[in-house]
Design an enzyme around this catalytic site. Structure first.
Site, short mmCIF file in Angstrom:
data_model
loop_
_atom_site.label_atom_id
_atom_site.label_comp_id
_atom_site.label_asym_id
_atom_site.label_seq_id
_atom_site.Cartn_x
_atom_site.Cartn_y
_atom_site.Cartn_z
N LEU A 361 -33.80 -24.71 -53.68
CA LEU A 361 -32.46 -24.52 -53.60
C LEU A 361 -31.99 -25.72 -54.26
O LEU A 361 -30.96 -25.63 -54.87
CB LEU A 361 -31.85 -24.38 -52.35
CG LEU A 361 -32.36 -23.35 -51.40
CD1 LEU A 361 -31.97 -23.29 -49.83
CD2 LEU A 361 -32.22 -21.97 -52.04
N ASP A 362 -32.41 -27.02 -53.86
CA ASP A 362 -32.12 -28.16 -54.50
C ASP A 362 -32.25 -28.24 -56.04
O ASP A 362 -31.13 -28.50 -56.79
CB ASP A 362 -33.12 -29.48 -53.95
CG ASP A 362 -32.32 -30.17 -52.85
OD1 ASP A 362 -31.09 -30.24 -52.78
OD2 ASP A 362 -33.24 -30.70 -52.13
N HIS A 363 -33.64 -27.85 -56.36
CA HIS A 363 -33.79 -28.02 -57.98
C HIS A 363 -32.92 -26.85 -58.48
O HIS A 363 -32.61 -27.25 -59.82
CB HIS A 363 -35.29 -27.76 -58.22
CG HIS A 363 -36.13 -29.05 -57.82
ND1 HIS A 363 -36.29 -29.94 -58.78
CD2 HIS A 363 -36.72 -29.45 -56.56
CE1 HIS A 363 -37.11 -31.06 -58.09
NE2 HIS A 363 -37.42 -30.58 -56.83
#
Length: 518
Positions: A361-363
């Site tokens: 989700l971050d990347h």
């Protein structure tokens, strides 16, 4: 419509350009019940296409360069924090109190990597802030075992900490915040004023790597992973990126190294150095913020306030839960969003929650944000206007949970390829690695997509990416000297013909640079 085509359409791109994208598929990487590999490749592919489009806009001859997305490179980049070595040392990704905990009625996940979040978690539970880690783990575990998960969530949040109770996809979709997130596009974009069209200096094709963001100044007000991944990507593409942090809130050292390639790092106290910030803003082309929605508004850093003072600006904003709904002001991290939106339940077993094979989700959201900035710059050069771009981890999570369906609105979607046992989180500590189920995620666009997808061995490059984080990632790792020692790191996955393949600048010490443009 396949995943890259969908993301490109959300970004407002010309559908015909997706034929410029070729993908080397490697089914063995980023294995999970949900289509993580497809999400990762789509986010990176759309970002690379946006970079190629802007490069063509500035360099003109030859049209839009060809884009190549290699699942192995994407997997290495999405697990970059695991590959990083600093002077041979392996970084610590999660603190002892960042983990899943059993509660009286289920599970709760806490995030305590930052010292102030650790202190607030302990204070919320009535424990001394200086409690040693091993004792703190035992004490917190004993306390939470007797408390309801949602009660823990609210208590820790009220104390300024970070904790989220486990929800199923259906529970999240039925919640007020889940409905608010589902009603928004994957990438929000808009025009803030009628500023004149941006005029770019041409980028000579013969001047080495083609850098579509060359000459642009990016003011980086982000933290953690997603925002810094976006600005690290803009730095790769030639932008002068200056990350600015509050002097009393240092970034985690290893995290700073992993996401600091290509950038300079400075500190600035906006409560007393507003004039210095205004000087930076006055020469900036892009401002990227990654703090909780509304937290920077008192400094005049909302998109409209920024554009009013610097017409022609691109303002990009990132949040965990979205800038809307009852959770807009809540702290959040990838691991917490996985738990709150039902991803951990989908990837888990009846006995315990699971996790994705990367902080995807971050990347993924970071590459979406960079893609949005690049497209906004291209559109500015045609139509003018200050622009804003907005993304949220929870919105990316909804798209993933829905199996990457084009509408992607439901957080209660079924995972792809479910079969056998689900992935489990690595021990009880903060690792996001799951063991995965026996059914793998879907491949991206293998039948209907307009862009070319081929097996890794047919596309050139290494034939075996191996486990994400394993020895198979070595073709996409490099070593170099830096002011912080010898570094091993994952290469950038954003690739287009004639474009850069590595960052020009290694990360330096946090806050060591002057708060000014060079």
């Amino acid at each position: 419509m396949d995943e890259i085509e969908y993301v490109w359409s959300v970004l407002g791109g010309d559908a015909a350009l997706t034929t410029r994208v070729a993908r080397a598929a490697r089914p063995e990487v980023l294995e999970a019940r949900l289509p993580v590999r497809a999400l990762a490749s789509a986010c990176v592919g759309a970002c690379a296409l946006a970079a190629a489009e802007l490069a063509a806009r500035r360099a003109a001859p030859g049209g839009v360069p060809a884009v190549r997305v290699d699942d192995g490179a994407v997997a290495a980049a999405f697990t970059s924090e695991r590959h990083l070595r600093i002077g041979g040392r392996e970084p610590v990704s999660f603190a002892p109190l960042s983990r899943l905990w059993r509660t009286a009625d289920g599970w709760v996940r806490t995030h305590a990597n930052y010292p102030h979040h650790r202190a607030r978690l302990l204070a919320a539970l009535g424990l001394a802030r200086d409690t040693e880690d091993a004792r703190a783990v035992d004490a917190v575990g004993s306390l939470l075992a007797g408390l309801p998960a949602r009660s823990v969530e609210e208590t820790v949040y009220a104390a300024g900490g970070a904790a989220v109770a486990l929800r199923t996809p259906e529970e999240w979709a039925a919640s007020e915040q889940g409905r608010a997130v589902a009603g928004r596009p994957l990438v929000e974009r808009g025009v803030l004023d009628a500023s004149p069209a941006r005029t770019f200096a041409p980028v000579p094709p013969s001047a080495g790597a083609l850098l579509p963001a060359a000459g642009l100044r990016v003011l980086d007000l982000t933290r953690v992973i997603a925002g810094p991944v976006a600005t690290r990507t803009l730095a790769l593409l030639g932008a002068d990126v200056l990350r600015v942090d509050p002097p009393g809130l240092p970034e985690l050292p290893d995290q700073h190294v992993d996401t600091g390639f290509g950038k300079r790092s400075a500190t600035l106290d906006l409560t007393c150095d507003q004039a210095a910030f205004e000087e930076l803003l006055g020469a900036a082309d892009v401002v990227v913020t990654g703090y909780r929605p509304g937290s920077l508004d008192r400094f005049g850093l909302s998109p409209r306030a920024l554009a009013a003072r610097r017409p022609g600006l691109v303002v990009a904003r990132l949040s965990a839960w979205g800038a809307y709904g009852p959770w807009a002001g809540r702290r959040g991290f990838d691991s917490l969003v996985q738990v709150g939106t039902g991803i951990a339940a989908l990837e888990g077993t009846a006995d315990r929650p699971g996790a994705l094979p990367a902080q995807a989700l971050d990347h993924g959201t970071g590459y979406l944000l960079a893609a949005g900035v690049l497209r906004a710059l291209t559109e500015q050069s045609r139509h003018g206007g200050s622009r804003y771009v907005e993304v949220a981890l929870a919105r990316t999570a909804a798209w993933l949970s829905a199996g990457l369906a084009p509408d992607g609105a439901s957080g209660a979607g079924r995972p792809h390829g479910v079969g056998g046992s689900a992935g489990s989180a690595s021990a009880d500590t903060g690792g996001t690695r799951g063991t995965g189920g026996t059914g793998g995620p879907s491949t991206m666009g293998t039948g209907s997509g307009a862009h070319r997808v081929c097996a890794a061995g047919d596309a050139g490059g290494p034939g075996d990416a191996g486990e994400a984080g394993g020895p198979g990632a070595s073709p996409w790792l490099r070593e170099r000297e830096s002011p912080l020692g010898r570094l091993r790191y994952a290469l950038p996955p954003v690739r287009f013909e004639g474009g850069p393949t590595d960052w020009e600048r290694a990360p330096g010490p946090w806050g060591a640079d002057a708060a000014r443009w060079v």
